[in-house]
Design a protein around this motif. Structure first.
Motif, PDB file in Angstrom:
ATOM      1  N   LEU B 143      12.276   6.240  57.625  1.00 29.92           N
ATOM      2  CA  LEU B 143      11.861   7.489  56.976  1.00 29.92           C
ATOM      3  C   LEU B 143      10.330   7.566  56.825  1.00 29.92           C
ATOM      4  O   LEU B 143       9.708   8.622  57.011  1.00 29.92           O
ATOM      5  CB  LEU B 143      12.514   7.608  55.595  1.00 29.92           C
ATOM      6  N   LYS B 144       9.775   6.466  56.457  1.00 32.48           N
ATOM      7  CA  LYS B 144       8.311   6.448  56.295  1.00 32.48           C
ATOM      8  C   LYS B 144       7.606   6.719  57.610  1.00 32.48           C
ATOM      9  O   LYS B 144       6.551   7.338  57.653  1.00 32.48           O
ATOM     10  CB  LYS B 144       7.877   5.080  55.733  1.00 32.48           C
ATOM     11  N   ALA B 145       8.213   6.232  58.670  1.00 33.45           N
ATOM     12  CA  ALA B 145       7.593   6.411  59.984  1.00 33.45           C
ATOM     13  C   ALA B 145       7.854   7.799  60.569  1.00 33.45           C
ATOM     14  O   ALA B 145       7.203   8.204  61.555  1.00 33.45           O
ATOM     15  CB  ALA B 145       8.134   5.335  60.937  1.00 33.45           C
ATOM     16  N   HIS B 146       8.755   8.521  59.923  1.00 34.25           N
ATOM     17  CA  HIS B 146       9.125   9.842  60.455  1.00 34.25           C
ATOM     18  C   HIS B 146       7.920  10.809  60.313  1.00 34.25           C
ATOM     19  O   HIS B 146       7.185  10.800  59.307  1.00 34.25           O
ATOM     20  CB  HIS B 146      10.333  10.390  59.687  1.00 34.25           C
ATOM     21  N   GLU B 147       7.776  11.637  61.297  1.00 38.10           N
ATOM     22  CA  GLU B 147       6.569  12.511  61.317  1.00 38.10           C
ATOM     23  C   GLU B 147       6.591  13.591  60.219  1.00 38.10           C
ATOM     24  O   GLU B 147       5.571  14.019  59.715  1.00 38.10           O
ATOM     25  CB  GLU B 147       6.458  13.187  62.703  1.00 38.10           C
ATOM     26  N   LEU B 148       7.758  14.063  59.842  1.00 42.26           N
ATOM     27  CA  LEU B 148       7.844  15.133  58.848  1.00 42.26           C
ATOM     28  C   LEU B 148       7.733  14.587  57.419  1.00 42.26           C
ATOM     29  O   LEU B 148       7.279  15.273  56.519  1.00 42.26           O
ATOM     30  CB  LEU B 148       9.178  15.882  59.003  1.00 42.26           C
ATOM     31  N   CYS B 149       8.149  13.366  57.248  1.00 41.19           N
ATOM     32  CA  CYS B 149       8.216  12.808  55.909  1.00 41.19           C
ATOM     33  C   CYS B 149       6.857  12.282  55.460  1.00 41.19           C
ATOM     34  O   CYS B 149       6.220  11.486  56.158  1.00 41.19           O
ATOM     35  CB  CYS B 149       9.247  11.662  55.915  1.00 41.19           C
ATOM     36  N   LYS B 150       6.436  12.812  54.308  1.00 37.65           N
ATOM     37  CA  LYS B 150       5.110  12.416  53.814  1.00 37.65           C
ATOM     38  C   LYS B 150       5.214  11.182  52.922  1.00 37.65           C
ATOM     39  O   LYS B 150       4.354  10.320  52.966  1.00 37.65           O
ATOM     40  CB  LYS B 150       4.459  13.559  53.032  1.00 37.65           C
ATOM     41  N   SER B 151       6.207  11.210  52.073  1.00 39.44           N
ATOM     42  CA  SER B 151       6.376  10.031  51.195  1.00 39.44           C
ATOM     43  C   SER B 151       7.868   9.793  50.919  1.00 39.44           C
ATOM     44  O   SER B 151       8.655  10.732  50.950  1.00 39.44           O
ATOM     45  CB  SER B 151       5.636  10.263  49.867  1.00 39.44           C
ATOM     46  N   VAL B 152       8.134   8.556  50.671  1.00 35.51           N
ATOM     47  CA  VAL B 152       9.526   8.170  50.352  1.00 35.51           C
ATOM     48  C   VAL B 152       9.476   7.373  49.047  1.00 35.51           C
ATOM     49  O   VAL B 152       8.741   6.388  48.945  1.00 35.51           O
ATOM     50  CB  VAL B 152      10.157   7.305  51.464  1.00 35.51           C
ATOM     51  N   VAL B 153      10.189   7.912  48.040  1.00 33.64           N
ATOM     52  CA  VAL B 153      10.228   7.217  46.738  1.00 33.64           C
ATOM     53  C   VAL B 153      11.698   6.906  46.435  1.00 33.64           C
ATOM     54  O   VAL B 153      12.526   7.826  46.405  1.00 33.64           O
ATOM     55  CB  VAL B 153       9.630   8.081  45.630  1.00 33.64           C
ATOM     56  N   VAL B 154      11.945   5.609  46.232  1.00 31.80           N
ATOM     57  CA  VAL B 154      13.316   5.200  45.881  1.00 31.80           C
ATOM     58  C   VAL B 154      13.399   5.229  44.361  1.00 31.80           C
ATOM     59  O   VAL B 154      12.692   4.484  43.671  1.00 31.80           O
ATOM     60  CB  VAL B 154      13.633   3.794  46.418  1.00 31.80           C
ATOM     61  N   SER B 155      14.168   6.141  43.875  1.00 34.08           N
ATOM     62  CA  SER B 155      14.224   6.314  42.407  1.00 34.08           C
ATOM     63  C   SER B 155      15.092   5.202  41.760  1.00 34.08           C
ATOM     64  O   SER B 155      14.668   4.623  40.770  1.00 34.08           O
ATOM     65  CB  SER B 155      14.760   7.694  42.059  1.00 34.08           C
ATOM     66  N   HIS B 156      16.230   4.907  42.338  1.00 34.29           N
ATOM     67  CA  HIS B 156      16.999   3.775  41.809  1.00 34.29           C
ATOM     68  C   HIS B 156      18.041   3.305  42.845  1.00 34.29           C
ATOM     69  O   HIS B 156      18.456   4.086  43.720  1.00 34.29           O
ATOM     70  CB  HIS B 156      17.683   4.138  40.473  1.00 34.29           C
ATOM     71  N   ILE B 157      18.340   2.060  42.658  1.00 34.09           N
ATOM     72  CA  ILE B 157      19.353   1.432  43.551  1.00 34.09           C
ATOM     73  C   ILE B 157      20.410   0.770  42.663  1.00 34.09           C
ATOM     74  O   ILE B 157      20.067   0.126  41.674  1.00 34.09           O
ATOM     75  CB  ILE B 157      18.711   0.359  44.485  1.00 34.09           C
ATOM     76  N   LYS B 158      21.595   0.997  43.009  1.00 35.46           N
ATOM     77  CA  LYS B 158      22.665   0.329  42.232  1.00 35.46           C
ATOM     78  C   LYS B 158      23.786  -0.118  43.199  1.00 35.46           C
ATOM     79  O   LYS B 158      23.868   0.387  44.336  1.00 35.46           O
ATOM     80  CB  LYS B 158      23.212   1.244  41.150  1.00 35.46           C
ATOM     81  N   THR B 159      24.575  -1.007  42.689  1.00 33.43           N
ATOM     82  CA  THR B 159      25.703  -1.544  43.501  1.00 33.43           C
ATOM     83  C   THR B 159      26.985  -0.861  43.041  1.00 33.43           C
ATOM     84  O   THR B 159      27.239  -0.760  41.834  1.00 33.43           O
ATOM     85  CB  THR B 159      25.849  -3.067  43.306  1.00 33.43           C
ATOM     86  N   VAL B 160      27.698  -0.375  43.971  1.00 33.73           N
ATOM     87  CA  VAL B 160      28.986   0.276  43.656  1.00 33.73           C
ATOM     88  C   VAL B 160      30.110  -0.418  44.438  1.00 33.73           C
ATOM     89  O   VAL B 160      29.857  -1.081  45.448  1.00 33.73           O
ATOM     90  CB  VAL B 160      28.937   1.789  44.004  1.00 33.73           C
ATOM     91  N   THR B 177      19.116   6.179  45.554  1.00 33.26           N
ATOM     92  CA  THR B 177      18.682   7.593  45.447  1.00 33.26           C
ATOM     93  C   THR B 177      17.202   7.651  45.816  1.00 33.26           C
ATOM     94  O   THR B 177      16.378   6.929  45.232  1.00 33.26           O
ATOM     95  CB  THR B 177      18.893   8.113  44.024  1.00 33.26           C
ATOM     96  N   MET B 178      16.876   8.510  46.762  1.00 28.94           N
ATOM     97  CA  MET B 178      15.482   8.593  47.252  1.00 28.94           C
ATOM     98  C   MET B 178      14.978  10.043  47.136  1.00 28.94           C
ATOM     99  O   MET B 178      15.738  10.987  47.312  1.00 28.94           O
ATOM    100  CB  MET B 178      15.424   8.160  48.718  1.00 28.94           C
ATOM    101  N   VAL B 179      13.754  10.063  46.893  1.00 29.67           N
ATOM    102  CA  VAL B 179      13.085  11.391  46.851  1.00 29.67           C
ATOM    103  C   VAL B 179      12.122  11.426  48.033  1.00 29.67           C
ATOM    104  O   VAL B 179      11.166  10.653  48.081  1.00 29.67           O
ATOM    105  CB  VAL B 179      12.333  11.613  45.533  1.00 29.67           C
ATOM    106  N   LEU B 180      12.435  12.298  48.947  1.00 30.56           N
ATOM    107  CA  LEU B 180      11.599  12.428  50.149  1.00 30.56           C
ATOM    108  C   LEU B 180      10.717  13.685  50.013  1.00 30.56           C
ATOM    109  O   LEU B 180      11.208  14.758  49.643  1.00 30.56           O
ATOM    110  CB  LEU B 180      12.480  12.549  51.404  1.00 30.56           C
ATOM    111  N   THR B 181       9.522  13.497  50.312  1.00 34.91           N
ATOM    112  CA  THR B 181       8.590  14.659  50.271  1.00 34.91           C
ATOM    113  C   THR B 181       8.166  14.982  51.687  1.00 34.91           C
ATOM    114  O   THR B 181       7.709  14.108  52.417  1.00 34.91           O
ATOM    115  CB  THR B 181       7.352  14.313  49.435  1.00 34.91           C
ATOM    116  N   PHE B 182       8.350  16.237  52.017  1.00 37.28           N
ATOM    117  CA  PHE B 182       7.991  16.693  53.377  1.00 37.28           C
ATOM    118  C   PHE B 182       6.734  17.533  53.337  1.00 37.28           C
ATOM    119  O   PHE B 182       6.468  18.222  52.363  1.00 37.28           O
ATOM    120  CB  PHE B 182       9.141  17.510  53.972  1.00 37.28           C
TER     121      PHE B 182
END
Lengths: 237, 182
Positions: B143-160, B177-182
């Motif tokens: 995602l970070k390397a993707h041309e459209l995506c400016k930033s990738v923020v992982v808000s939280h990770i949990k095990t289910v 859960t990630m917040v992607l900014t384009f």
């Protein structure tokens, strides 16, 4: 003040105040001859001392007489000459050694308070010159001025009736007038100015219309000074 | 013989001269006044003519000016709208939800299970499940390397715990859960 009539007309209204007579005459001088035409005439007897002795005692009545004459003949704006006679004026004949005197040499009563004048009349037998001297008080002169002002008269002169007689005399003789002859006539008539003017000459010099023919015959002594007043003003016209 | 006169008055000649002078003066003043009035009338007439001409031309001028102002306003509005449109086009070009969804669809394949995608303006909040953590890291890098995506923020990770109905086996999964900014 001066109306259109005064602009063109040579007519003169003569008014004389004597002891018991107020006379007004409208005279028109002839342009070609020495004749005068009597256009209108009025003679009022002042038997209630309205102007006794030359003093104005009843200016209202005198003013009414004058204004009625002016209104009747529509003479507003005409030139007016006024002649006065009476004891209020000082008149006399004095003899001086010179014909060209210094005014200081002439003796007049109340000289400073009065308006006075003199005119040469004739040479005396002794080589002296006779002068007519007259004077009038300032207050009396003011009364006559006020009378004329109240009646809106276009007043040209205020003189004495005696001087009007002298002018009538001079006019009667015309070019034949001589001072020496005047002297003789005056001495013959005891210096009575009203007697020196020859009536027949005056009748010839005055053209009178029919309504005033009676006056020419019977009131010549009143008409003569009026003619003299008109004659004295002719030079200034 | 000179006359005797106790008073000093204007002689008839002086009176006549005065009358002539007076009448001439009055006449000249009248002529002057009439001349002035005539001149003023001409000027007033010219003024009135110009004034009424001006009054007649003012509404035309005003309407023309109003039209000009309106035209200018419309032009400005048009310019603004065009700019807005351009920016919108640019935005549309740069941020297209279908493109994002298709990209997400291609990205989240294999062991990555996309749970939800919430697109809000230029931000996309997505939650996904992976079987292994290396898959998650690879996804983030992708995602970070993707041309459209400016930033990738992982808000939280949990095990289910994910259960399979057919095999009755419970397998642990990583949910991020990630917040992607384009």
């Amino acid at each position: 003040m001066w109306q259109k009539k005064a602009y063109q007309s040579n007519d003169i209204v003569s008014i004389s105040f004597t002891a018991d007579i107020l006379a007004c005459a409208w005279l028109r001088p002839s342009t070609k001859s020495l004749m005068y035409e009597l256009k209108a005439y009025k003679r009022v007897c002042l038997n209630r001392f309205e102007a006794a002795g030359g003093y104005i005692h009843n200016p209202t009545l005198l003013g009414q007489h004058i204004s009625s004459f002016f209104e009747k003949h529509k003479l507003e704006g005409s030139y007016v000459s006024l002649g006065i006679q009476g004891t209020a004026l000082h008149e006399g004949i004095i003899y001086l050694p010179t014909g060209n005197p210094d005014p200081c040499d002439i003796i007049v009563p109340k000289k400073q308070q009065h308006v006075w004048m003199y005119r040469y009349l004739y040479p005396d037998e002794n080589g002296h010159a006779a002068f007519y001297v007259c004077s009038i008080s300032q207050s009396l002169l003011l009364q006559y001025k006020l009378l004329a002002f109240r009646q809106r008269l276009n007043l040209l002169s205020i003189t004495t009736v005696s001087m009007a007689y002298v002018h009538a005399y001079a006019h009667a003789y015309g070019n034949a007038f001589r001072h020496s002859q005047l002297g003789q006539d005056l001495e013959r008539h005891h210096h009575q100015f009203n007697a020196i003017v020859p009536g027949d000459i005056i009748r010839r010099r005055l053209k009178v219309s029919a309504p005033y023919a009676y006056a020419l015959e019977h009131e010549l002594s009143t008409l003569t000074p009026l003619l003299g007043l008109a004659v004295s003003e002719r030079e200034s016209l | 013989m000179k006359k005797i006169n106790f008073i000093k008055t204007l002689s008839p000649k002086d009176q006549q001269a005065f009358l002539i002078w007076y009448e001439l003066s009055v006449m000249l003043v009248c002529i002057l006044l009439v001349g002035m009035v005539v001149c003023q009338i001409v000027q007033c007439y010219t003024f009135a003519r110009v004034y009424f001409q001006y009054r007649r031309s003012v509404p035309i001028h005003l309407s023309q000016q109003e039209l000009y102002t309106k035209a200018k306003e419309y032009e400005q509005k048009k310019h603004l709208v065009q700019k807005r449109l351009e920016s919108l086009y640019l935005q549309k070009e740069s941020f297209d939800s279908s493109t994002i969804l298709s990209s997400c669809n291609t990205l989240f394949q294999g062991n990555r299970v996309l749970q939800s995608v919430l697109v809000h303006d230029a931000q996309v909040t997505c939650s996904l499940q992976c079987a292994e953590s290396k898959d998650m890291i690879a996804l983030i890098n992708t995602l970070k390397a993707h041309e459209l995506c400016k930033s990738v923020v992982v808000s939280h990770i949990k095990t289910v715990q994910a259960s399979s109905k057919s095999k009755n086996v419970i397998t642990p999964l990583l949910e991020a859960t990630m917040v992607l900014t384009f």
